[in-house]
Design an enzyme around this catalytic site. Structure first.
Site, PDB file in Angstrom:
ATOM      1  N   LYS A   1       0.819  -1.082  -0.022  1.00  0.00           N
ATOM      2  CA  LYS A   1       0.069   0.137  -0.149  1.00  0.00           C
ATOM      3  C   LYS A   1       0.828   1.196   0.042  1.00  0.00           C
ATOM      4  O   LYS A   1       1.802   1.149   0.606  1.00  0.00           O
ATOM      5  CB  LYS A   1      -0.766  -0.294   1.254  1.00  0.00           C
ATOM      6  CG  LYS A   1      -1.704   1.068   1.457  1.00  0.00           C
ATOM      7  CD  LYS A   1      -2.808   0.859   2.760  1.00  0.00           C
ATOM      8  CE  LYS A   1      -3.763   1.789   2.645  1.00  0.00           C
ATOM      9  NZ  LYS A   1      -4.922   1.549   3.974  1.00  0.00           N
TER      10      LYS A   1
ATOM     11  N   SER B   1      -9.677   2.158   2.935  1.00  0.00           N
ATOM     12  CA  SER B   1      -8.964   2.587   2.119  1.00  0.00           C
ATOM     13  C   SER B   1      -7.823   1.727   1.436  1.00  0.00           C
ATOM     14  O   SER B   1      -7.151   2.341   0.429  1.00  0.00           O
ATOM     15  CB  SER B   1      -8.191   3.907   2.823  1.00  0.00           C
ATOM     16  OG  SER B   1      -7.341   3.021   3.762  1.00  0.00           O
TER      17      SER B   1
ATOM     18  N   SER C   1      -9.933  -0.748   6.959  1.00  0.00           N
ATOM     19  CA  SER C   1      -9.383  -0.457   5.990  1.00  0.00           C
ATOM     20  C   SER C   1      -8.684  -1.631   5.391  1.00  0.00           C
ATOM     21  O   SER C   1      -8.286  -1.548   4.186  1.00  0.00           O
ATOM     22  CB  SER C   1      -8.356   0.790   5.511  1.00  0.00           C
ATOM     23  OG  SER C   1      -9.319   1.780   5.455  1.00  0.00           O
TER      24      SER C   1
HETATM   25  N1  GLN Z   1     -13.167   4.262   6.564  1.00  0.00           N
HETATM   26  C1  GLN Z   1     -12.676   4.715   7.824  1.00  0.00           C
HETATM   27  C2  GLN Z   1     -12.164   6.120   7.679  1.00  0.00           C
HETATM   28  O1  GLN Z   1     -12.214   6.874   6.596  1.00  0.00           O
HETATM   29  C3  GLN Z   1     -11.195   3.917   7.902  1.00  0.00           C
HETATM   30  C4  GLN Z   1     -10.017   4.296   6.927  1.00  0.00           C
HETATM   31  C5  GLN Z   1      -9.208   3.431   7.496  1.00  0.00           C
HETATM   32  O2  GLN Z   1      -9.243   2.001   8.165  1.00  0.00           O
HETATM   33  N2  GLN Z   1      -7.889   3.680   7.032  1.00  0.00           N
HETATM   34  O3  GLN Z   1     -11.550   6.838   8.490  1.00  0.00           O
END
Ligand code: GLN
Length: 483
Positions: free
Chosen positions: A76, A151, A175
């Site tokens: 990532k 994400s 995410s």
């Molecule tokens: N959807 C959550 C956020 O926007 C989690 C994102 C994540 O785990 N990086 O904060």
């Protein structure tokens, strides 16, 4: 060749059926051919990959072995990779070449893993759809009109489309698990502190945790083995021995106590997902598990608490991206204030700006007690709920998401609607617990995930349950048409 799992690749390499260099070339060609449909990569690292593959082949020829030696993966794009762009999905860092490797990157490289590239992601890991990336949205290989989740949507889409067998990802509020659910993968968020955050660009430091995304629990065990461990460079890394995760896959589920929280089956859950979750419960019962209804009474407060704490930490973490210390710098600034304002205004996209404003507001004098402190108190209540539940059960089971992957653009005008989709995943981050999502069926041709949560440092238990389930079901073997 591209259909092989990490475990199959390890066996093939050990049996000299093919070399890492051959496999790497096949996968790089496949990415070049198919990724334009998905947009799952921000950078391809062909030269590095071929160099690492050749080195891995040479190490094997010298008698070395290891499940990751010569295994192709991707990172990532928030894991720092020395000399390679590390963008975090943001224009802010489009020109940032990391001066060092993240601990995770260095550990996997030392184990012989081959880095094919850096995967697309929501900007600074903020999002649940991979639509906030400055490099454009990622498409779900199961239906190109739908989001892959976020994400870590790039890592998920690439693995689901068989562009590579596994990838690293991070989970601040879901995410890893949510994109795993949306793309029919297995994804594990480890216990907070299990995987080093050093060189992992921070979103919300007290919640962020790196982990594996792969097709099977067996492969997650292999990749986690390479990622986990104490790191003196990360003050929140925990000095606990790392068990042999692959060895934990053999345990029987006889007598395993599975807790199912009654709050999970509320009105917000798609009834078709509820049915698939019930089916997975029956499958696990057949394997010897015992089901018990439990309660997580403070779950309803978790989303508001998370969406105060995470932005608060983000507003602090992202202050370093000011065009001076790090990141994009605007042209021809009039003065210092103009430089800060325009560099940050141009470098950050709308979702990141929204979170910085929310976070700075929640931390400001006069509001700190009402919002930030209150959210921290809720965080403790959420943790206490889990501690009470784990006195009675060995794992907790439920849906990973209330709905399957939505259409691209469907939630763009309403950020809160997207935040609500995180209802099942964020509690594990607030409590620091390990969680895993695994494939459990399909709704309208889109994958559905079942989530398992375990007590601290019981990643092996999660992998064991998922592996046993996968030996007896075939959801995880389904491949998206066209890939
Ligand atoms: N959807 C959550 C956020 O926007 C989690 C994102 C994540 O785990 N990086 O904060």
């Amino acid at each position: 060749m591209h259909q092989m799992t990490l475990a199959e690749i390890a066996r093939g390499l050990a049996d000299k059926k093919f070399s890492s260099e051959e496999l790497t070339k096949v996968l790089l060609a496949r990415i070049t051919q198919l990724d334009p449909q998905l947009n799952s990569f921000i950078s391809l690292t062909e030269a590095l990959a071929l160099e690492q593959a050749k080195a891995a082949d040479a190490r094997r020829a010298n008698g070395e072995s290891g499940a990751l030696l010569g295994a192709p993966i991707a990172h990532k794009d928030l894991f720092c990779t020395q000399g390679i762009r590390t963008s975090c999905g943001s224009k802010m860092l489009d020109n940032f070449k990391a001066p060092y490797d993240a601990t995770v990157v260095a550990k996997l490289a030392a184990a012989g893993a081959v880095t094919l590239g850096k995967t697309n992601m929501d900007e600074f890991a903020m999002g649940s759809a991979n639509e906030s990336s400055w490099y454009g949205a990622v498409k779900n290989p199961w239906n190109l009109e739908h989001v892959p989740g976020g994400s870590s949507g790039g890592s998920a889409a690439a693995v689901a489309a068989r562009l590579l067998p596994a990838a690293t990802a991070t989970d601040t509020g879901g995410s890893i698990r949510q994109p795993a659910a949306f793309t029919n993968l297995t994804g594990l968020k480890p216990t907070y502190g299990r995987v080093s955050r050093w060189g992992m660009i921070a979103y919300a430091s007290s919640l962020d945790q790196g982990g594996p995304l792969a097709r099977t629990a067996e492969d997650c065990a292999i990749l986690l083995q390479g990622m986990a461990g104490f790191d003196q460079n990360d003050s929140t890394s925990i000095d606990e021995p790392v068990p042999d995760y692959s060895a934990s896959l053999g345990d029987s589920l006889q007598g395993l106590r599975i807790g199912v929280p009654k709050e999970y089956f509320s009105a917000g859950l798609d009834p078709r997902i509820a049915e698939l979750i019930q089916n997975s419960i029956k499958d696990l019962q057949k394997l010897g598990a015992v089901i018990k209804e439990i309660s997580l009474p403070n779950m309803q407060h978790a989303i508001p608490a998370y969406y105060v704490i995470a932005p608060a930490e983000a507003s602090s973490n992202l202050s370093r991206f000011d065009g001076v210390r790090f990141g994009h710098r605007c042209e021809q600034p009039k003065d210092l204030i103009d430089l800060y304002k325009r560099s940050r205004g141009e470098g950050f996209g709308p979702e990141v700006q929204r979170r910085i404003m929310v976070g700075a507001y929640a931390l400001s004098a006069g509001y700190y007690d009402a919002y930030y402190l209150k959210a921290q108190k809720i965080r403790r209540l959420v943790k206490n709920d889990f501690m009470a539940a784990f006195n009675e059960v060995d794992i907790i089971l439920g849906p990973t998401t209330p709905n399957p992957a939505w259409k691209l653009g469907a939630k763009n005008s309403d950020p809160v609607a997207a935040y609500l989709e995180d209802v099942y995943t964020i509690t594990a981050n607030l409590a620091g617990l390990p969680g895993l999502s695994m494939p459990a069926g399909f709704v309208d041709g889109l994958p559905v995930g079942v989530q398992l949560l375990a007590p601290y440092f019981q990643e092996g238990r999660l992998l064991n349950v998922a592996h046993r389930y996968q030996l007896n079901t075939d959801w995880h073997t389904r491949t998206p048409t066209g890939f």
